[in-house]
Design an enzyme around this catalytic site. Structure first.
Site, PDB file in Angstrom:
ATOM      1  N   GLY A 152      -8.057  -1.161   0.783  1.00  0.00           N
ATOM      2  CA  GLY A 152      -7.848  -0.037   1.685  1.00  0.00           C
ATOM      3  C   GLY A 152      -6.456  -0.178   2.265  1.00  0.00           C
ATOM      4  O   GLY A 152      -6.084  -1.263   2.734  1.00  0.00           O
TER       5      GLY A 152
ATOM      6  N   TYR B 186     -13.675   6.167  -8.329  1.00  0.00           N
ATOM      7  CA  TYR B 186     -13.966   6.131  -6.902  1.00  0.00           C
ATOM      8  C   TYR B 186     -15.359   6.691  -6.625  1.00  0.00           C
ATOM      9  O   TYR B 186     -15.760   7.713  -7.191  1.00  0.00           O
ATOM     10  CB  TYR B 186     -12.949   6.971  -6.129  1.00  0.00           C
ATOM     11  CG  TYR B 186     -11.572   6.369  -6.034  1.00  0.00           C
ATOM     12  CD1 TYR B 186     -11.293   5.355  -5.124  1.00  0.00           C
ATOM     13  CD2 TYR B 186     -10.543   6.818  -6.854  1.00  0.00           C
ATOM     14  CE1 TYR B 186     -10.023   4.805  -5.025  1.00  0.00           C
ATOM     15  CE2 TYR B 186      -9.265   6.276  -6.763  1.00  0.00           C
ATOM     16  CZ  TYR B 186      -9.019   5.270  -5.857  1.00  0.00           C
ATOM     17  OH  TYR B 186      -7.768   4.722  -5.763  1.00  0.00           O
TER      18      TYR B 186
ATOM     19  N   GLY C  26      -1.458  -2.965  -4.198  1.00  0.00           N
ATOM     20  CA  GLY C  26      -1.326  -3.522  -2.859  1.00  0.00           C
ATOM     21  C   GLY C  26       0.092  -3.819  -2.418  1.00  0.00           C
ATOM     22  O   GLY C  26       0.311  -4.235  -1.277  1.00  0.00           O
TER      23      GLY C  26
ATOM     24  N   GLY D 170       2.723  -1.799  -1.868  1.00  0.00           N
ATOM     25  CA  GLY D 170       3.243  -0.915  -0.827  1.00  0.00           C
ATOM     26  C   GLY D 170       2.682  -1.257   0.546  1.00  0.00           C
ATOM     27  O   GLY D 170       3.412  -1.222   1.557  1.00  0.00           O
ATOM     28  N   ASP D 171       1.405  -1.606   0.600  1.00  0.00           N
ATOM     29  CA  ASP D 171       0.792  -1.995   1.874  1.00  0.00           C
ATOM     30  C   ASP D 171       1.399  -3.300   2.375  1.00  0.00           C
ATOM     31  O   ASP D 171       1.676  -3.452   3.571  1.00  0.00           O
ATOM     32  CB  ASP D 171      -0.717  -2.164   1.702  1.00  0.00           C
ATOM     33  CG  ASP D 171      -1.382  -0.924   1.142  1.00  0.00           C
ATOM     34  OD1 ASP D 171      -0.914   0.193   1.446  1.00  0.00           O
ATOM     35  OD2 ASP D 171      -2.370  -1.071   0.403  1.00  0.00           O
TER      36      ASP D 171
END
Length: 339
Positions: free
Chosen positions: A36, A108, A256, A258-259
């Protein structure tokens, strides 16, 4: 009420990572993880020593239990997470391939999830605004009309609000293309710090021509970080522009990153580091994520990251990072430990 360094609001899902390469139809088993955008940022920040709270809704189910426990294990405060007995926790499956290839698949199962029911009237807005920084992303705005209304409320200008950090995080499969551009632009204009990729700016807003053109289209945020892929990133802090090239990375999986970049940049910002070092800390945290198969990696220690971020331009340009680099013990560490 506790004042956190950062509060991150958004959906987290249980993710199932494949045991091997191949189509989803052919993969025989999966390993459970978490994923997330906002919770990823929260976990990295907590692992690097910041006080962080994650705010969301999850189902009153086993997957919700796992998410709350897993995110809390990084040191993130989860006391403001609400359980929804009527809606499930979102999950998704993905293949092992790079997201940039046509072979990559993601399935998803998030429609009607507990997080999609986040709304102005069912979230503790005092808790959401209790940090020095409030971190949001465009993914939340795409989940439902109520989620969009919540983000519009949180990005509205009001006295005493925290610094609002907003990652565009444009997910084409969540949006109608004509709808996403104006919505994401409005949310970005209401924020203080914005992260956007050159590719996202072109897809969402039709803006081409590089960082300067993106800044011209989005002059309102005090700080704007334009991510330029493997080349690096440019920070606009007011009228001043600073570019920092990326490091060379032996990529394991492009998820992940970019986060992690946002977390590294926010950490350095909270510590008052200069523009170049804020960008370099973003690149280093992204490199940690790129060298593991899942969304989250063990970040480098703060001292280790500080030493690398302080390298001169020539040494930074020759730096190459591969799997396990965050756990490597440097010669300086050995010298400190040797009597």
């Amino acid at each position: 009420m506790t004042a956190f360094d950062v509060v991150a609001l958004g959906e987290s899902m249980v993710t199932f990572l494949p045991s091997g390469p191949g189509r989803l139809a052919d993969v025989p088993s999966f390993e459970r993880g978490i994923g997330g955008a906002e919770s990823n940022v929260a976990c990295v920040l907590a692992a690097t020593g910041h006080s962080v709270q994650w705010v969301s809704r999850v189902g009153a189910d086993g997957f919700g239990d796992h998410l709350v426990e897993a995110i809390a294990s990084y040191g993130v405060d989860t006391s403001a997470v609400r359980r929804d007995p009527a809606r499930p926790t979102g999950i998704y499956f993905r293949t092992a391939g790079d997201r940039a290839t046509d072979a990559h698949e993601v399935a998803y199962y998030r429609a009607g999830s507990a997080a999609s029911a986040m709304a102005v009237d069912n979230m503790d807005l005092d808790a959401v605004r209790s940090g020095r920084v409030l971190h949001l992303s465009g993914i939340t705005a795409a989940l439902s009309d109520d989620c969009l209304a919540l983000l519009l409320e949180l990005t509205s200008q009001r006295p005493g609000r925290p610094l609002v950090s907003f990652d565009i995080n444009h997910r084409v499969n969540l949006w109608d293309r004509q709808e996403s551009g104006p919505v994401l632009l409005e949310l970005a204009r209401g924020s203080d710090l914005v992260f956007v990729g050159e590719d996202e700016a072109e897809t969402a807003w039709g803006v081409t021509g590089g960082p300067a053109a993106i800044r011209a289209a989005l002059p309102e945020p005090r700080a704007l970080v334009v991510k330029q892929g493997v080349r690096g990133a440019t920070l606009f802090d007011g009228d001043r522009a600073t570019f920092a090239p990326s490091v060379h990375v032996d990529v394991v999986a492009a998820v992940g990153a970019g986060d992690a970049f946002a977390a590294g940049f926010l950490s350095a910002t909270l510590r008052g580091l200069p523009a170049r070092d804020r960008l370099r800390h973003g690149h280093l945290m992204a490199a940690a994520a790129l060298t593991v198969p899942g969304d989250l990696a063990v970040p480098p220690s703060r001292d280790h990251a500080d030493r690398l971020a302080a390298l001169d331009d020539e040494a930074w340009g020759t730096l190459r990072l591969g799997p396990g680099w965050t756990e490597a013990v440097t010669r300086a560490d050995e010298e400190v430990r040797t009597p």
